[in-house]
Design a protein around this motif. Structure first.
Motif, PDB file in Angstrom:
ATOM      1  N   ARG A 189       0.823  -1.199   0.000  1.00 15.37           N
ATOM      2  CA  ARG A 189       0.000   0.000   0.000  1.00 15.37           C
ATOM      3  C   ARG A 189       0.863   1.257   0.000  1.00 15.37           C
ATOM      4  NH1 ARG A 189      -5.351   0.395   1.611  1.00 15.37           N
ATOM      5  NH2 ARG A 189      -6.416  -1.600   1.903  1.00 15.37           N
ATOM      6  N   ASP A 190       0.299   2.322  -0.551  1.00 18.80           N
ATOM      7  CA  ASP A 190       0.888   3.647  -0.398  1.00 18.80           C
ATOM      8  C   ASP A 190       0.423   4.254   0.913  1.00 18.80           C
ATOM      9  OD1 ASP A 190       2.393   3.793  -2.696  1.00 18.80           O
ATOM     10  OD2 ASP A 190       0.796   4.693  -3.902  1.00 18.80           O
ATOM     11  N   MET A 191       1.187   5.211   1.383  1.00 15.52           N
ATOM     12  CA  MET A 191       0.789   5.984   2.562  1.00 15.52           C
ATOM     13  C   MET A 191       0.368   7.386   2.124  1.00 15.52           C
ATOM     14  SD  MET A 191       3.099   7.331   5.777  1.00 15.52           S
ATOM     15  CE  MET A 191       2.907   5.933   6.865  1.00 15.52           C
ATOM     16  N   ILE A 192      -0.768   7.832   2.630  1.00 14.88           N
ATOM     17  CA  ILE A 192      -1.216   9.220   2.491  1.00 14.88           C
ATOM     18  C   ILE A 192      -1.138   9.841   3.876  1.00 14.88           C
ATOM     19  CG2 ILE A 192      -3.108  10.758   1.881  1.00 14.88           C
ATOM     20  CD1 ILE A 192      -4.158   8.541   0.024  1.00 14.88           C
ATOM     21  N   VAL A 193      -0.311  10.844   4.044  1.00 20.15           N
ATOM     22  CA  VAL A 193      -0.118  11.453   5.360  1.00 20.15           C
ATOM     23  C   VAL A 193      -1.041  12.652   5.510  1.00 20.15           C
ATOM     24  CG1 VAL A 193       1.500  12.521   6.951  1.00 20.15           C
ATOM     25  CG2 VAL A 193       2.272  10.692   5.448  1.00 20.15           C
ATOM     26  N   THR A 206       1.768  11.320  -0.899  1.00 18.86           N
ATOM     27  CA  THR A 206       0.731  12.339  -0.935  1.00 18.86           C
ATOM     28  C   THR A 206       0.511  12.874   0.478  1.00 18.86           C
ATOM     29  OG1 THR A 206      -0.367  11.333  -2.821  1.00 18.86           O
ATOM     30  CG2 THR A 206      -1.697  12.793  -1.454  1.00 18.86           C
ATOM     31  N   VAL A 207       0.377  14.201   0.606  1.00 15.58           N
ATOM     32  CA  VAL A 207       0.224  14.838   1.914  1.00 15.58           C
ATOM     33  C   VAL A 207      -1.045  15.682   1.926  1.00 15.58           C
ATOM     34  CG1 VAL A 207       1.235  16.432   3.597  1.00 15.58           C
ATOM     35  CG2 VAL A 207       2.717  14.894   2.290  1.00 15.58           C
ATOM     36  N   LYS A 237     -11.183  15.998   0.632  1.00 15.76           N
ATOM     37  CA  LYS A 237     -12.146  15.711  -0.425  1.00 15.76           C
ATOM     38  C   LYS A 237     -11.443  15.228  -1.691  1.00 15.76           C
ATOM     39  CE  LYS A 237     -15.644  19.027   1.152  1.00 15.76           C
ATOM     40  NZ  LYS A 237     -16.450  20.225   0.793  1.00 15.76           N
ATOM     41  N   LYS A 238     -10.235  15.746  -1.931  1.00 17.28           N
ATOM     42  CA  LYS A 238      -9.492  15.343  -3.118  1.00 17.28           C
ATOM     43  C   LYS A 238      -9.053  13.886  -3.016  1.00 17.28           C
ATOM     44  CE  LYS A 238      -7.798  20.080  -3.633  1.00 17.28           C
ATOM     45  NZ  LYS A 238      -6.613  20.974  -3.616  1.00 17.28           N
ATOM     46  N   VAL A 239      -8.763  13.437  -1.797  1.00 10.96           N
ATOM     47  CA  VAL A 239      -8.419  12.030  -1.596  1.00 10.96           C
ATOM     48  C   VAL A 239      -9.610  11.150  -1.938  1.00 10.96           C
ATOM     49  CG1 VAL A 239      -7.748  10.295   0.112  1.00 10.96           C
ATOM     50  CG2 VAL A 239      -6.672  12.553   0.160  1.00 10.96           C
ATOM     51  N   LEU A 240     -10.784  11.547  -1.466  1.00 13.79           N
ATOM     52  CA  LEU A 240     -11.996  10.778  -1.762  1.00 13.79           C
ATOM     53  C   LEU A 240     -12.248  10.725  -3.261  1.00 13.79           C
ATOM     54  CD1 LEU A 240     -14.391  12.055   1.056  1.00 13.79           C
ATOM     55  CD2 LEU A 240     -13.059   9.934   1.010  1.00 13.79           C
ATOM     56  N   GLN A 241     -12.025  11.844  -3.953  1.00 14.40           N
ATOM     57  CA  GLN A 241     -12.236  11.876  -5.398  1.00 14.40           C
ATOM     58  C   GLN A 241     -11.275  10.932  -6.107  1.00 14.40           C
ATOM     59  OE1 GLN A 241     -11.767  16.002  -6.395  1.00 14.40           O
ATOM     60  NE2 GLN A 241     -13.694  16.630  -5.423  1.00 14.40           N
ATOM     61  N   THR A 242     -10.037  10.879  -5.626  1.00 19.73           N
ATOM     62  CA  THR A 242      -9.034  10.006  -6.250  1.00 19.73           C
ATOM     63  C   THR A 242      -9.444   8.548  -6.173  1.00 19.73           C
ATOM     64  OG1 THR A 242      -7.245  11.561  -5.722  1.00 19.73           O
ATOM     65  CG2 THR A 242      -6.611   9.273  -6.169  1.00 19.73           C
ATOM     66  N   PHE A 243     -10.023   8.147  -5.043  1.00 20.46           N
ATOM     67  CA  PHE A 243     -10.372   6.746  -4.834  1.00 20.46           C
ATOM     68  C   PHE A 243     -11.848   6.450  -5.096  1.00 20.46           C
ATOM     69  CE2 PHE A 243      -6.400   7.137  -2.615  1.00 20.46           C
ATOM     70  CZ  PHE A 243      -5.796   5.897  -2.787  1.00 20.46           C
TER      71      PHE A 243
END
Length: 437
Positions: free
Chosen positions: A132-136, A161-162, A170-176
């Motif tokens: 997995r990647d980490m999003i901080v 990604t930070v 919200k941008k994280v949710l859009q990505t996934f």
């Protein structure tokens, strides 16, 4: 002999095969989880079954390939699939393939050094074990550069990604393509898919974890994979992530230079490779007092640090050291160390950033460093990482972080900075072995 070929090389196949062997030979015979009853035993079995499945799958895929190990640079490019400083913008081609499964890691808590160390080993765990990647998410972290930039984006060049602000979530949710960001304020929703849940149901594309989860993983999973007798291998793995995720950005380097100029430090501290300028040989002592002694460490005197230097370097080479730097939170330590150096005939030029008025610090103070104080801390971190020798304590997270960063400038052309032997000339007065606490 020092194996310089180990530097910046992550032998993923060998490490994962060894992880599987460790779990079969050690973890499956452990009765630690039995002490917590059937529920604990059940969790133990699930964790080990998951790890065995992941590692077996990795073996099968590797048997189809040439079997060559990957360098850390190739690993970062191939597995993260992104360049340094990634934004949330995606091209049309990006939408053709779903993003790699990720876990949002909420960075919060006290102690800048301890939180960065926690982040690094968790990043390694997610990448190597969980694929997995980490999003901080550092939007809740009390350490920041300013209102618009946190610690990672403000002072370093992060490869992950930070999330700096709430709107970025919200941008994280859009990505996934997800509907819910399972972090309310600064706390992870305990009923949401988190990392513990993800081990059992590892098909979830976006998981969440917070500081509470870290303690569980550190005591029950990380130390199962890497017992204290095997922390050298853990050091090799985690150092790769320190050398990619925690590199200072140009603005931070300029700010640190100003700190050195203002403090009147010697010209040797301004070289591109400190310890390699004007034939200087240097040592940094990290001596933490005040709140560190309350529950984290017993006190060590200045003589303890000097004796350690003499033990590992020898009296003849110790007298060749020209520059000594002490990173501390109490000016009395500077005087104490100066007297010890004089008694032992080490005539190095002793310097520090700590003002004479500094008389320790408190845990509350550590939680709220100003941007200026953070830059001073990072400057000490940089000097310690670049010095020829480092003498500190491995029970300190700052000492652990410095030791990781000291691997980043290793060069086969400079024997003093090469090889994992003694963690690139890093030594603890408390123990011989580097570890994560």
């Amino acid at each position: 002999p020092i194996d310089t070929s180990l530097h910046r090389t992550l032998k993923l196949r060998d490490n994962l095969l060894q992880l599987k062997q460790d779990n079969l030979e050690k973890n499956m015979t452990s009765l630690n989880y039995m002490n917590s009853g059937w529920s604990g035993y059940f969790k133990f079995l699930l964790v080990n079954i998951f790890l065995i499945v992941v590692l077996f799958t990795f073996d099968v895929s590797q048997n189809k390939s040439s079997g060559q190990s990957l360098s850390s640079d190739a690993l970062v490019m191939m597995r993260n699939g992104k360049e340094q400083g990634q934004t949330y913008h995606q091209s049309e081609s990006d939408h053709e393939q779903p993003p790699r499964k990720s876990t949002v890691y909420v960075l919060r808590g006290s102690g800048l050094g301890s939180q960065l160390v926690n982040m690094l080993w968790f990043q390694m765990y997610l990448d190597v074990v969980q694929d997995r990647d980490m999003i901080v998410d550092e939007s809740c972290f009390s350490y920041r550069k300013n209102k618009t930039a946190g610690v990672l984006t403000g002072f370093f060049t992060p490869t992950m990604t930070v999330v700096d602000h709430y709107p970025d979530r919200k941008k994280v949710l859009q990505t996934f393509g997800a509907e819910t960001y399972h972090v309310k304020g600064c706390k992870v929703n305990t009923t949401a898919p988190n990392t513990l849940f993800d081990i059992m149901q590892h098909d979830n594309p976006l998981a969440f974890t917070s500081l509470k989860s870290h303690k569980y993983f550190r005591s029950h999973i990380l130390f199962q994979l890497f017992p204290k007798t095997d922390h050298d291998r853990l050091y090799r793995l985690v150092s790769n992530y320190a050398c990619t995720s925690l590199q200072f950005n140009p603005e931070t380097k300029d700010a640190m230079k100003e700190v050195k100029l203002k403090a009147g430090l010697s010209p040797a501290y301004f070289g591109t490779e400190y310890g390699n300028v004007n034939n200087t040989t240097s040592v940094t002592f990290h001596i933490r007092r005040s709140d560190k002694l309350i529950r984290e460490s017993k006190p060590y005197a200045g003589d303890d640090y000097v004796r350690k230097l003499l033990d590992v370097v020898g009296s003849t080479d110790a007298r060749m050291i020209t520059h000594c730097f002490v990173a501390t939170d109490e000016y009395a330590v500077v005087e104490e160390l100066s007297e010890s150096l004089t008694r032992n005939n080490i005539s190095c030029h002793l310097e520090t950033l700590v003002p004479q008025s500094r008389n320790g610090t408190s845990r509350q103070k550590q939680n709220h460093l100003s941007p200026e104080e953070t830059i001073e801390f990072l400057t000490e971190l940089s000097i310690a990482a670049d010095s020829t020798y480092f003498i500190g304590t491995f029970n300190s997270n700052v000492g652990a972080l410095v030791t990781l960063l000291r691997s980043c400038k290793a060069s086969s052309s400079n024997p003093r900075l090469s090889g994992y032997h003694n963690y690139f000339r890093s030594y603890g007065v408390d123990t011989e072995k580097w570890s994560i606490h």
